[in-house]
Design an enzyme around this catalytic site. Sequence first.
Site, short mmCIF file in Angstrom:
data_model
loop_
_atom_site.label_atom_id
_atom_site.label_comp_id
_atom_site.label_asym_id
_atom_site.label_seq_id
_atom_site.Cartn_x
_atom_site.Cartn_y
_atom_site.Cartn_z
N LYS A 1 0.84 -1.21 0.00
CA LYS A 1 0.00 0.00 0.00
C LYS A 1 0.87 1.26 0.00
CE LYS A 1 -1.86 2.79 3.08
NZ LYS A 1 -1.91 4.06 2.32
N GLY B 1 6.99 4.88 8.32
CA GLY B 1 6.12 6.04 8.51
C GLY B 1 6.29 6.62 9.89
N SER B 2 5.21 7.14 10.41
CA SER B 2 5.29 7.86 11.69
C SER B 2 5.38 6.90 12.88
CB SER B 2 4.06 8.75 11.85
OG SER B 2 2.89 7.96 11.87
N GLY C 1 3.26 3.46 13.73
CA GLY C 1 4.08 2.27 14.03
C GLY C 1 3.68 1.64 15.36
N GLU D 1 10.24 1.09 10.40
CA GLU D 1 11.19 2.18 10.15
C GLU D 1 10.43 3.47 10.44
OE1 GLU D 1 14.33 1.92 9.13
OE2 GLU D 1 14.38 -0.20 8.60
N CYS E 1 13.42 10.71 6.95
CA CYS E 1 13.47 10.21 8.33
C CYS E 1 14.88 10.32 8.93
CB CYS E 1 12.96 8.78 8.40
SG CYS E 1 13.72 7.70 7.21
N GLU F 1 10.27 15.50 15.73
CA GLU F 1 10.60 15.39 14.31
C GLU F 1 9.73 16.38 13.56
OE1 GLU F 1 9.40 11.83 12.08
OE2 GLU F 1 11.40 11.87 11.18
P1 NAP Z 1 1.84 7.91 8.41
O1 NAP Z 1 0.41 8.21 8.65
O2 NAP Z 1 2.58 7.09 9.39
O3 NAP Z 1 1.93 7.25 6.94
C1 NAP Z 1 2.77 6.19 6.55
C2 NAP Z 1 1.97 5.11 5.84
O4 NAP Z 1 1.13 4.44 6.79
C3 NAP Z 1 1.02 5.64 4.77
O5 NAP Z 1 0.92 4.70 3.73
C4 NAP Z 1 -0.27 5.73 5.55
O6 NAP Z 1 -1.41 5.79 4.74
C5 NAP Z 1 -0.22 4.48 6.36
N1 NAP Z 1 -1.11 4.48 7.52
C6 NAP Z 1 -1.61 5.55 8.19
N2 NAP Z 1 -2.40 5.14 9.21
C7 NAP Z 1 -2.38 3.78 9.20
C8 NAP Z 1 -2.98 2.78 10.01
N3 NAP Z 1 -3.78 3.09 11.04
N4 NAP Z 1 -2.74 1.49 9.71
C9 NAP Z 1 -1.95 1.16 8.69
N5 NAP Z 1 -1.36 2.06 7.89
C10 NAP Z 1 -1.56 3.36 8.14
O7 NAP Z 1 2.63 9.24 8.20
P2 NAP Z 1 2.03 10.63 7.68
O8 NAP Z 1 0.73 10.93 8.35
O9 NAP Z 1 2.01 10.60 6.22
O10 NAP Z 1 3.15 11.62 8.21
C11 NAP Z 1 3.14 12.04 9.57
C12 NAP Z 1 4.51 12.13 10.14
O11 NAP Z 1 5.13 10.86 10.07
C13 NAP Z 1 5.47 13.05 9.41
O12 NAP Z 1 5.34 14.36 9.81
C14 NAP Z 1 6.79 12.46 9.79
O13 NAP Z 1 7.18 12.94 11.05
C15 NAP Z 1 6.52 10.99 9.91
N6 NAP Z 1 6.92 10.24 8.70
C16 NAP Z 1 8.05 9.51 8.76
C17 NAP Z 1 8.48 8.83 7.63
C18 NAP Z 1 9.72 8.02 7.63
O14 NAP Z 1 10.32 7.86 6.59
N7 NAP Z 1 10.13 7.45 8.74
C19 NAP Z 1 7.75 8.90 6.46
C20 NAP Z 1 6.56 9.63 6.44
C21 NAP Z 1 6.17 10.30 7.58
P3 NAP Z 1 -1.95 7.27 4.36
O15 NAP Z 1 -0.99 7.83 3.42
O16 NAP Z 1 -3.25 7.01 3.75
O17 NAP Z 1 -2.06 8.05 5.65
#
Ligand code: NAP
Length: 482
Positions: free
Chosen positions: A183, A236-237, A241, A258, A292, A389
């Site tokens: 996804k 992701g976040s 996680g 990660e 990240c 972050e």
């Molecule tokens: P996020 O919500 O953690 O998104 C990462 C992935 O997880 C996306 O594909 C997201 O789908 C999916 N996801 C979200 N909620 C989920 C759930 N309940 N169950 C399973 N999968 C789920 O991150 P974000 O909201 O885009 O960004 C928020 C913050 O996360 C950023 O400001 C940053 O601090 C951090 N972040 C870190 C990384 C990294 O490389 N470590 C990457 C991105 C963001 P959707 O896209 O539909 O939400």
Amino acid sequence: MSFTDYDEAPESTSILSIRDRYGLFINGSWKAGRGESFATISPSTESTITTVSEANSADVDVAVAAARTAYDKVWSRMSGAERGKYLFRIARILQERAREFAVAETVDNGKPIKETRDVDIPLAAAWFFYYAGWADKLEHVGMGSKPRALGVAAQIIPWNFPLLMLAWKVAPALAAGNTIVLKPAETTPLTALMFAEVCEQAGLPNGVVNILTGHGSVTGAALVAHPGVNKIAFTGSTAVGRQIARTLAGTDTKLTLELGGKGANIVFDDAALDQAVEGVISGIFFNQGQVCCAGSRLLVQESIHDELIERITRRLTTLRLGDPLDKNTDIGAINSQAQLERITAIANTGEVEGAKRWSLDCEVPEKGFWFPPTIFTNVASSNTIARDEIFGPVLSVLTFRTPSEAIAKANNSAYGLSAGIWTEKASRMLAVADELRAGVVWANTFNKFDPASPFGGFKESGYGREGGRQGLAAYLAEGEGR
Ligand code: NAP
Ligand code: MG
């Protein structure tokens, strides 16, 4: 391999053939999702690129079943050498279509074409080449006489490096013999959908790779809760996680995470300053800081603080913010309105808590999501901007006097993903690197990636490694991760 196979950067979207609407890629064919369709927009213009489907839990059931059948009947019965051939084919197709992928990624994500052209897409191909080479060598590296794949892997990736994060996850999983349901993030589905076409082009057997677009709370959550999934790989976040780890508690689904970071770039007074300036700048402003492992905290030795900051701000005034498709652009758009709001909110705490703000004085396009490169000096370790972050182009500067103070400040973080050290003294480099609680420590450089190097975090940055032999082990029954 060369990362610059271009005479000219592509400057228009004309080489792209994007469909008006995309379905879900399940069992080798395209199906309409049962959830609500949604648009993906270009963050630099706010115009709609295309419409994609949302997979609901019934679609997730079908995709997981397809991946299971492909695993049982086809993929797990193939030799490593045969699997490797498919991976090599995918790698070559990515190279052949590199221009198209670079433009698509830039349009969907907002990052400069310079970066997608020279980093994202070539590295994605490199990851497939690297793991293609592993596929037929598993039996001979002491991992057991017949390494066992985990089965069906669900992979959930973020929007900051859409195709590259896909490659980090898909290549080792396939090489190790797993099948996949992936996804992409809701704001950047385009290159994952194009990757589905690459799988078709490569003749990959049906069901080995399935791509489900959709929202995290719907498609992502259904994947995580699915009992037919053997492994979840998430980037992701930290908040999501944690939620995934809670959902999986007590199950035998394997998990690698990660998550976030708050990397320290440590500059000693004997560092080669010109080099350090470039490294500090690219460490935080590459991909608008939405990385990240970004070097979002600069720890500078007190005696060179003023000179270093002066040099950094002077160099920053030469950077160009604007149209990400222009090959001269250094700073592109922020990926989404929501991300822009998050960055703005955290940055606004800086001055309130006593730090001094400097922002690049530049024209910002009327449409789209933009945040100028920003530096905070006079930052205390307890400040929000030193702890949280930000995931944006915002650098927080702290000072230190001695190496041990630098180590203590660098380690004073809930995260532990990356760090950089700038010094000409090899003994100091090694001694400091040894004490840092960070998964990757760069020496007189930053943000260098190689498929042979394991990447991953300590503390709240997650667990498990991607890249190298360890990245492969995370997809084998005897491997790493939870
Ligand atoms: P996020 O919500 O953690 O998104 C990462 C992935 O997880 C996306 O594909 C997201 O789908 C999916 N996801 C979200 N909620 C989920 C759930 N309940 N169950 C399973 N999968 C789920 O991150 P974000 O909201 O885009 O960004 C928020 C913050 O996360 C950023 O400001 C940053 O601090 C951090 N972040 C870190 C990384 C990294 O490389 N470590 C990457 C991105 C963001 P959707 O896209 O539909 O939400
Ligand atoms: Mg989200």
